[in-house]
Design an enzyme around this catalytic site. Structure first.
Site, short mmCIF file in Angstrom:
data_model
loop_
_atom_site.label_atom_id
_atom_site.label_comp_id
_atom_site.label_asym_id
_atom_site.label_seq_id
_atom_site.Cartn_x
_atom_site.Cartn_y
_atom_site.Cartn_z
CB CYS A 1 78.59 91.07 115.20
SG CYS A 1 78.67 89.18 115.41
CB CYS B 1 83.01 89.66 117.24
SG CYS B 1 82.35 90.21 115.58
CB CYS C 1 60.26 89.53 105.34
SG CYS C 1 61.70 90.42 106.15
CB CYS D 1 79.81 88.22 111.72
SG CYS D 1 81.19 89.48 112.31
CB CYS E 1 82.99 86.47 115.12
SG CYS E 1 81.14 86.45 115.01
CG HIS F 1 73.14 82.30 110.50
ND1 HIS F 1 73.07 82.10 109.25
CD2 HIS F 1 71.57 82.36 111.10
CE1 HIS F 1 71.81 81.98 108.84
NE2 HIS F 1 71.07 82.19 109.94
CG HIS G 1 69.62 83.11 104.45
ND1 HIS G 1 68.84 82.70 105.55
CD2 HIS G 1 70.41 81.99 104.13
CE1 HIS G 1 69.37 81.41 106.07
NE2 HIS G 1 70.16 80.95 104.96
CG ASP H 1 63.05 89.60 97.84
OD1 ASP H 1 63.90 89.96 98.56
OD2 ASP H 1 62.28 89.00 98.34
NE ARG I 1 63.57 90.22 101.37
CZ ARG I 1 63.26 88.90 102.03
NH1 ARG I 1 63.29 88.79 103.15
NH2 ARG I 1 63.09 87.81 101.02
CB CYS J 1 66.32 88.34 105.42
SG CYS J 1 64.79 88.21 106.25
#
Length: 133
Positions: free
Chosen positions: A48, A51, A66, A97, A100, A103, A106, A110, A119, A121
């Site tokens: 991350c 952190c 993707c 995470c 902390c 974001h 997602h 698939d 997956r 992503c």
């Protein structure tokens, strides 16, 4: 279990680049194919950027086409948390995470059917590769 890392917005902004802050602290998304999404054979762990917690192994990264780094699983069950995300008129599962609440991206059902079928992503600006770990 680790204690959650909590910082003020000012502290996060001082630590992160503007793009890292926008993605990790404001649930943003980087443009596809703009970051490090290439698959390599190099051994290592992705951490991350907020952190430094270990999140994903490079061995579980795969080419999903993707435009974002894709993994079939996190490093362990305690590395990430999954939350329902109904923003933007869509029903998705957000990945953050566990240490902390940054974001990360997602998770979608698939992924490679011969492994987990998932997956993860992940925004490349949300993770940092540590080779050799």
């Amino acid at each position: 279990m680790r204690k959650k890392i909590v910082k003020s917005d000012a502290e996060w902004q001082a630590q992160l680049t503007p793009e890292q802050y926008r993605v990790t602290r404001q649930q943003g998304t980087e443009r596809p194919f703009s970051g490090d999404y290439q698959v390599t054979d190099e051994h290592g762990i992705y951490h991350c950027v907020c952190c430094n917690a270990p999140l994903f192994e490079n061995e579980h990264k795969f080419e999903a086409g993707c435009g974002w780094p894709s993994f079939d699983r996190p490093l362990g069950q305690a590395a990430v948390e999954e939350r329902q995300d109904d923003s933007h008129g869509m029903h998705r599962t957000e990945v953050v995470c566990a240490h902390c609440d940054a974001h990360l991206g997602h998770v979608f059902p698939d992924g490679p059917p011969h492994t987990t079928g998932l997956r993860y992503c992940i925004n490349s600006v949300a993770i940092a590769f540590h080779p050799g770990e």
